[in-house]
Structure formats: C-alpha cells, structure tokens
Write a protein that holds these residues in place. Structure first.
Motif, mmCIF file in Angstrom:
data_model
loop_
_atom_site.group_PDB
_atom_site.id
_atom_site.type_symbol
_atom_site.label_atom_id
_atom_site.label_comp_id
_atom_site.label_asym_id
_atom_site.label_seq_id
_atom_site.Cartn_x
_atom_site.Cartn_y
_atom_site.Cartn_z
ATOM 1 N N PHE A 168 -13.325 -30.411 8.041
ATOM 2 C CA PHE A 168 -13.728 -29.018 7.892
ATOM 3 C C PHE A 168 -15.116 -28.930 7.277
ATOM 4 N N ASP A 169 -15.892 -27.971 7.758
ATOM 5 C CA ASP A 169 -17.200 -27.662 7.189
ATOM 6 C C ASP A 169 -17.149 -26.192 6.784
ATOM 7 N N ILE A 170 -17.215 -25.932 5.473
ATOM 8 C CA ILE A 170 -17.065 -24.573 4.953
ATOM 9 C C ILE A 170 -18.417 -24.048 4.495
ATOM 10 N N THR A 171 -18.774 -22.855 4.982
ATOM 11 C CA THR A 171 -20.019 -22.204 4.591
ATOM 12 C C THR A 171 -19.684 -20.857 3.962
ATOM 13 N N LEU A 172 -20.234 -20.619 2.759
ATOM 14 C CA LEU A 172 -20.051 -19.320 2.116
ATOM 15 C C LEU A 172 -20.951 -18.298 2.796
ATOM 16 N N ILE A 173 -20.422 -17.098 3.025
ATOM 17 C CA ILE A 173 -21.177 -16.019 3.659
ATOM 18 C C ILE A 173 -21.436 -14.951 2.604
ATOM 19 N N GLU A 174 -22.615 -14.399 2.563
ATOM 20 C CA GLU A 174 -23.062 -13.322 1.665
ATOM 21 C C GLU A 174 -24.128 -13.803 0.758
#
Length: 100
Positions: A94-100
């Motif tokens: 998994f590659d998790i990117t925070l949005i905002e």
C-alpha cells in the motif's frame, strides 16, 4: 554422475525459489481514516475505489502510525502480486498519501 544431477536439481530448486513476483497497481481508494489501531499498526479507512463502487471499510497495515490521525482524508494505492480478487495482505502493498 548422480552427484552432479543432484547438485543440478538442488540448484534449480533454489533458483526458482528465489524469484520474486512483482507488484502492480491494482486499484486506488479515496477515503477517510476512521480508526488508528495502535496494537496492530493498522489503519481502518472508509472509502470507495477511485474507479467507482460502494463505500467500504479497508484494513491497511502501516510500518509506522506516526502522522496518521482519525478524520484525515487519504488516497491509497493498492498493489498486488496476484490476479486473484482477494484481500490477502501477504499479496499486497500500500502507498498512502494524505490529502489536504
């Protein structure tokens, strides 16, 4: 002569066991972190596949929980090394990117 056949057989088994299956992008999830599970180093993310679909909750393991909080918006790229349509963590990254 038999010894060379045995060595050749052992070598071929060893080499075939060392090959790794490559991971390819399977799908993306757009969602929100609903829970940070400290004991299991896992995030519960509620979201939908970017390609469309129903709202679902996904258990996503992480190496470190640092920087993740409930309520954060995320995009998760799910990679798999199998064509089977199963949620099996041994076959996923998994590659998790925070949005905002």
């Amino acid at each position: 002569m038999k010894l060379s056949y045995i060595l050749l057989l052992l070598l071929s088994v060893t080499v075939s066991g060392c090959t790794s299956t490559s991971f390819t992008e399977d799908f993306r999830i757009n969602g929100t972190i609903k829970e940070v599970i400290q004991e299991e180093e896992m995030l519960l993310i509620e979201g939908t596949p970017a390609s469309g679909g129903n709202l679902a909750t996904y258990e996503i393991p992480v190496a470190s929980l640092y920087g993740y909080e409930e309520g954060q918006k995320v995009e998760v790229i799910v990679y798999s090394n199998t064509d089977a349509d199963v949620w099996h963590l041994d076959n996923m990254k998994f590659d998790i990117t925070l949005i905002e």
